[in-house]
Design a protein around this motif. Structure first.
Motif, short mmCIF file in Angstrom:
data_model
loop_
_atom_site.label_atom_id
_atom_site.label_comp_id
_atom_site.label_asym_id
_atom_site.label_seq_id
_atom_site.Cartn_x
_atom_site.Cartn_y
_atom_site.Cartn_z
N CYS A 147 0.89 -1.46 -0.02
CA CYS A 147 0.39 0.18 0.26
C CYS A 147 1.20 1.08 0.21
N ASN A 148 1.15 2.01 -1.32
CA ASN A 148 1.83 3.36 -0.92
C ASN A 148 0.85 4.21 -1.44
N ASN A 149 1.70 5.42 -1.52
CA ASN A 149 0.97 6.58 -2.50
C ASN A 149 1.35 7.31 -3.53
N ASP A 150 1.57 8.73 -4.03
CA ASP A 150 1.67 8.59 -5.16
C ASP A 150 3.43 8.75 -5.34
N ALA A 151 4.04 8.80 -3.81
CA ALA A 151 5.38 8.25 -3.47
C ALA A 151 6.10 7.50 -4.76
N LEU A 152 5.24 6.98 -5.15
CA LEU A 152 5.93 5.54 -5.79
C LEU A 152 6.24 6.04 -6.68
N ILE A 153 5.21 6.88 -7.14
CA ILE A 153 5.91 7.10 -8.94
C ILE A 153 6.04 9.24 -9.02
N ALA A 154 6.49 9.48 -7.59
CA ALA A 154 7.17 10.34 -7.85
C ALA A 154 8.82 9.98 -8.21
N ALA A 155 8.05 9.12 -6.60
CA ALA A 155 10.01 8.33 -6.87
C ALA A 155 10.46 7.94 -7.75
N GLN A 156 10.11 7.20 -8.71
CA GLN A 156 10.07 6.50 -10.31
C GLN A 156 11.07 8.04 -11.17
N LEU A 157 9.92 8.60 -10.69
CA LEU A 157 10.52 10.24 -11.96
C LEU A 157 11.57 10.77 -11.57
N ALA A 158 11.55 10.85 -9.97
CA ALA A 158 12.80 11.34 -9.83
C ALA A 158 14.19 10.99 -9.35
N GLY A 159 13.77 9.37 -10.03
CA GLY A 159 15.34 8.72 -9.84
C GLY A 159 15.43 8.22 -8.35
N ILE A 160 14.83 7.77 -7.56
CA ILE A 160 15.04 7.33 -6.15
C ILE A 160 14.93 5.89 -7.29
N ALA A 161 13.52 5.62 -7.16
CA ALA A 161 13.64 4.18 -7.39
C ALA A 161 13.95 3.54 -9.03
N ASN A 162 14.70 2.30 -9.24
CA ASN A 162 14.59 2.44 -10.15
C ASN A 162 13.27 1.12 -10.86
N PHE A 163 12.46 1.48 -10.53
CA PHE A 163 11.70 1.01 -10.80
C PHE A 163 9.69 1.77 -10.35
N GLY A 164 8.78 1.15 -11.08
CA GLY A 164 7.53 1.79 -11.24
C GLY A 164 6.32 1.15 -10.96
N TYR A 165 5.11 2.05 -10.72
CA TYR A 165 4.42 0.80 -10.56
C TYR A 165 4.02 0.20 -11.65
N GLU A 166 4.84 -0.14 -12.56
CA GLU A 166 3.98 -0.38 -14.34
C GLU A 166 5.26 -2.00 -13.34
N GLU A 167 5.98 -2.10 -12.71
CA GLU A 167 6.39 -3.92 -12.28
C GLU A 167 5.25 -4.49 -11.78
N LEU A 168 4.49 -3.90 -11.02
CA LEU A 168 3.23 -4.32 -10.02
C LEU A 168 2.40 -4.52 -10.31
N THR A 169 0.78 -5.31 -10.11
CA THR A 169 -0.68 -5.50 -10.72
C THR A 169 -1.28 -4.55 -9.53
#
Lengths: 496, 446
Positions: free
Chosen positions: B103-125
């Motif tokens: 369970c997460n919020n928009d931080a998941l999308i923001a983290a990917q766009l900011a380069g903090i995470a090298n994965f996004g919601y596309e890698e999840l169902t």
């Protein structure tokens, strides 16, 4: 406030205080096990609990553990915790002279008074300091943390260079992970698990618990040469109380103020109060031979540091010692950010902390009074039962933090590092304080520099900030100037 | 002495038998049905316990536990850190059977766009979107910026002069960028100060001019009316299309002439490849929970809008959200020194100094120490084996019993008299700790 008091006086609240204090006293009395270790191991158990109960338990353990060390310090000359090192100076000789009951009685009384006086300071000062701290901007926080780092390095060890090395090593190892200011990960070497860096709890369990356990295993066969003394309990005379009144108050105030300084723990508080008591005594030559003033000053001061150290923790979120660092972690785990907002938003937490500290002191005095005879025996629990259980607890404690084995490996690695550093006589306390305060310093400096678009000037133009900076510089330069001045003989005492 | 020892031995034997009985019963009573879910569902919250997302999940969890229709509870796992990437990655790598969710919020999308995470919601169902926090702009009550217009004009006339509290790469940072865009030429000076609490004290202390908070945070932080103006905060705009019932006095950004409609939504994700049957069932459970009157009331208290999206609508929502944030470049702050290099430099200098001063006095290891060092090394080896076993998935009890026994008996130097007590201890502690942790404290074990 009523809510907090009611909660503490529920059966659960009282049981937690009694349980926490007895556990603390018990563990504090076993040489080699410290309150830090116990709190770090108990913290994961409280994750699911009501935060008020969790803090009640942890504070009670803290109070118990600082006091518990006096038993073995007095009877066996083995300080149960580093906080009671100074108690061995006069407590043990007094017990050797056939007065163990008197020594323990004085120690318990002094601990109680020290705890209560520092509690008074906590209640009086926490709120004003919290209000004042909103005036602190990023640069003030940065220079304050800098001062704390220099303070622990200059007071906390035998050699300034070793302490500084330890402190900066702590800062360095706090750096891997995502930098708060830039949002970019750094020093992770491509290991994804390191994106959040090393967590405080596994680091502490490693540095203190694992390191100490293996030190105990290596020393297993070295039986202590000291004579064991049986005690029938403790005795306390009203005359003693009156005669030691001034000494107790003075030592408690010294302990509180030393506790208040960020980065310095109970052992330094008791050294300072002992030294002052000795210097202002009419009979300084009696110190170290079983003198009652010595026992009283040491024990009053080490318990007084608790209330002192809780002030910056509650008011500003700055931990005053290693145990406080764990308590800070506990508050954060329970979703509470210490600082000015804690008073407005969760006043019940603040009053719970204060109330628990007061009740734990009473519980401590009672437990000591009733179970002294039995407590004196617990240092004889065979290590073949104790150590394996503690080792497994270390593994569970590290794992439960984030449910990953990675943290268990971190714990082991830091256990190795702690062992290595201590073998090279590099103190660990500056390391922990650097590890905890380093990120606070960096975040604030970054926030400050971002606000000024990269200008460092405010550090020297803002009055509070330059004052902190001046004190830090003075403390760094003074020891170099006087090198081997008076008072250097008690420096090696400070080991944690 | 020996009688008390016998007593201890008997008591511990009885306890061991009791615990063994509990274990056997527990093992037999597993839910035999093949219908999903037949075991507890873990929800990974990538933040600390007590934070916003955690509080939200716990409200849902309570409702599901109280619902008699579902026998299997939600179990919350907090895996904070790394800008929510630690927990996210953990779920990404989990078995796709529907028993572990994120369970997460928009931080998941923001983290990917900011380069903090090298994965996004596309890698999840994506399972469902449930709940959205409304956001407000906060200033100190005596601030010169009493409306959105004066704030944005100041940011336009003097770019970089308005100090905006938003961690770089966080959702708030992107929302602020969106605000900048409505008034071309304006630029905020972004300052990372950490969580809501810290942002709040910085605003009160005058170290920040403005910050973004959720409505729930604002209501919690605001002091009662009558507080001196320099000690209270004020919301100058709410970033939704309509005013919020909880804070009806706060004007919307749109009313003030800046068209912005945004909020921070909560999402539930399962690992990629989770069977549709399980996803459907999870949606059914969540849908039912959000309609529970207690949940509705609790969410209202936190000013969380209980909106709900699944399937095609959810995919579209995520896509739009990501596209709308994507156009903003994340610029790292300038003028900051490279702190790690400085610290590494200082550590190396100090290490050299210490080595020069003390390097020659090596500590000698005497012969007696050597024997015990071997014991220590042996115990390190046992400990390592134990942890490797846990990592490989050996169950907690089966790994712990031999570990405690071997460490204990080696410390006792294989003293025959201690064989039995050590064996008892290992059984008692392993079973006992499993009981205490899983039943009483519900802390997951390795």
């Amino acid at each position: 406030m009523q809510e907090a008091i009611q909660l503490l006086f529920t059966p659960t609240g009282l049981i937690l205080i009694l349980l926490g204090t007895s556990l603390g006293v018990f563990v504090g009395a076993i040489p080699g096990l410290t309150g830090t270790m116990l709190i770090a191991l108990v913290l994961p158990l409280t994750y699911g609990a009501n935060p008020q109960y969790a803090l009640t338990l942890l504070i009670s353990i803290y109070v118990g553990a600082i006091s518990g060390g006096m038993v073995t310090a007095t009877l066996l000359r083995m300080p149960g915790t580093p906080a009671s090192i100074v108690t061995t100076f006069d407590g043990y000789p007094m017990a050797q002279k056939g007065q163990p009951e008197k020594a323990l009685g004085l120690a318990v009384m002094a601990s109680f008074v020290g705890g209560v006086i520092s509690w008074g300071f906590l209640v009086l000062l926490a709120k004003p300091i919290a209000t004042l701290s909103t005036k602190f901007g990023p640069f003030e926080y940065f220079t304050l943390v800098l001062m704390a780092l220099v303070l622990i390095a200059s007071i906390g060890g035998k050699s300034l260079s070793k302490s500084l090395l330890s402190g900066f090593l702590g800062i360095l190892l706090s750096m891997p992970g995502i930098a708060a200011a830039t949002g970019q990960s750094r020093l992770t070497f491509g290991i994804n698990a390191l994106n959040d860096g090393f967590k405080l709890l596994p680091v502490l369990i490693g540095l203190f618990a694992i390191n100490q356990i293996f030190r105990d295993i290596i020393d297993l066969k070295k039986k202590s040469q000291t004579k064991e003394i049986e005690t029938k309990g403790l005795s306390l005379k009203l005359a003693d109380f009156r005669r030691q009144g001034f000494n107790m108050i003075r030592s408690s105030v010294i302990g509180t103020w030393i506790g208040l300084l960020p980065g310095i723990g109970a052992n330094i508080g008791s050294v300072a109060a002992y030294t002052v008591a000795k210097n202002s005594s009419k009979t300084p030559e009696k110190f170290g031979t079983g003198h009652d003033e010595g026992v009283v000053s040491a024990e009053a001061a080490n318990n007084a540091t608790i209330g002192g150290a809780l002030i910056p923790l509650v008011a500003m979120g700055l931990p005053g010692s290693v145990v406080e660092a764990v308590l800070l972690g506990a508050l954060v785990v329970h979703g509470l950010q210490p600082g000015p907002r804690l008073f407005g938003e969760h006043p019940e937490m603040v009053y719970t902390i204060m109330g628990a500290m007061f009740l734990a002191n009473i519980a401590m005095a009672m437990i000591m009074g009733f179970s002294m005879r039995w407590l004196a025996r617990i240092s004889r629990i065979p290590s073949s039962y104790l150590l394996p259980v503690i080792l497994v607890f270390c593994v569970i404690g590290s794992f439960a933090l984030s449910n990953r084995i990675f943290d268990v490996w971190v714990m082991l690695a830091f256990g190795g590092l702690g062992f290595f550093l201590e073998s090279k006589k590099i103190p660990l306390a500056p390391f922990v304080i650097g590890f905890v305060l380093g990120p606070i310093a960096e975040d604030n400096l970054s926030a400050g520099l971002m606000a000024t678009n990269g200008s460092w000037l405010p550090i020297v133009t803002r009055p509070i900030s330059i004052a902190f900076l001046a004190v830090s510089l003075a403390m760094l330069i003074l020891p170099m100037l006087k090198k081997k001045g008076p008072g250097s003989h008690h420096e090696p005492l400070v080991s944690e | 002495m020996s009688s008390s020892r016998t007593l201890f031995s008997i008591v511990s034997s009885i306890l061991i038998c009791g615990l063994l009985g509990w274990k056997v019963l527990n093992w037999k009573s597993g839910d035999g049905s093949f219908q999903f879910p037949n075991q507890p569902i873990q929800v990974v919250v990538p933040y600390s316990a007590g934070g916003g997302t955690d509080t939200f999940v716990r409200i849902i969890e309570k409702s599901i536990a109280a619902n008699e229709k579902y026998t299997q509870p939600l179990v919350i796992l907090n895996q904070p850190g790394g800008g929510s990437t630690i927990g996210g990655r953990y779920v990404m790598g989990s078995r796709p059977d529907g028993y572990r969710l994120l369970c997460n919020n928009d931080a998941l999308i923001a983290a990917q766009l900011a380069g903090i995470a090298n994965f996004g919601y596309e890698e999840l169902t994506p399972v469902a979107q449930l709940g959205t926090m409304s956001l407000v702009l906060i200033v100190r009550e005596d601030s010169p910026y009493q409306g959105l217009r004066s704030l944005l004009e100041a940011a336009k006339d003097n770019p970089n002069s308005v100090r905006f509290g938003a961690d770089i790469g966080s959702p708030a940072y992107f929302y602020a960028k969106e605000l900048e865009e409505t008034s071309p030429g304006s630029r905020f000076n972004y300052i990372s100060t950490g969580g809501g609490q810290k942002r709040y004290s910085h605003i009160l202390g005058g170290h920040l001019d403005v910050g973004i908070f959720s409505v729930g945070e604002f209501v919690g932080y605001r002091s009662p009316e009558g507080t001196p103006k320099d000690q209270n905060i004020k919301a100058i705009a709410i970033l939704t299309a309509e005013r919020n019932q909880g804070v009806p006095e706060v004007p919307t950004a749109t009313e003030q002439g800046f068209a912005i409609d945004n909020g921070n939504s909560y999402y539930w994700f399962a690992p990629k490849g989770t069977p549709q049957v399980a996803v459907d069932k999870l949606q059914e459970i969540l849908d039912e929970a959000r309609q529970d009157p207690t949940v509705v009331a609790e969410l209202k208290k936190l000013s969380i809008t209980p909106d709900y999206r699944v399937g095609e609508e959810l995919d579209q929502y995520l896509k739009v959200k990501k596209e709308s944030l994507k156009r903003f470049a994340v610029s790292p702050p300038s003028g900051l020194p490279h702190f790690p290099n400085w610290v590494i430099g200082i550590v190396l200098c100090l290490a050299a100094l210490v080595f020069l001063k003390y390097g020659r006095n090596r500590i000698k290891i005497s012969d007696t120490d050597y024997g015990n060092s071997r014991l220590a090394i042996l115990i390190v080896a046992i400990l390592l084996t134990y942890i490797i076993c846990l990592q490989l998935g050996v169950s907690y009890v089966y790994a712990t019993i031999p570990a405690i026994f071997l460490i204990g008996i080696n410390l006792a130097e294989w003293n025959k008299q201690k064989l039995l007590p050590v064996a008892q201890l290992s059984l008692l502690f392993s079973l006992g700790s499993e009981f205490v942790f899983t039943v009483i404290f519900s802390v997951p074990l390795p």
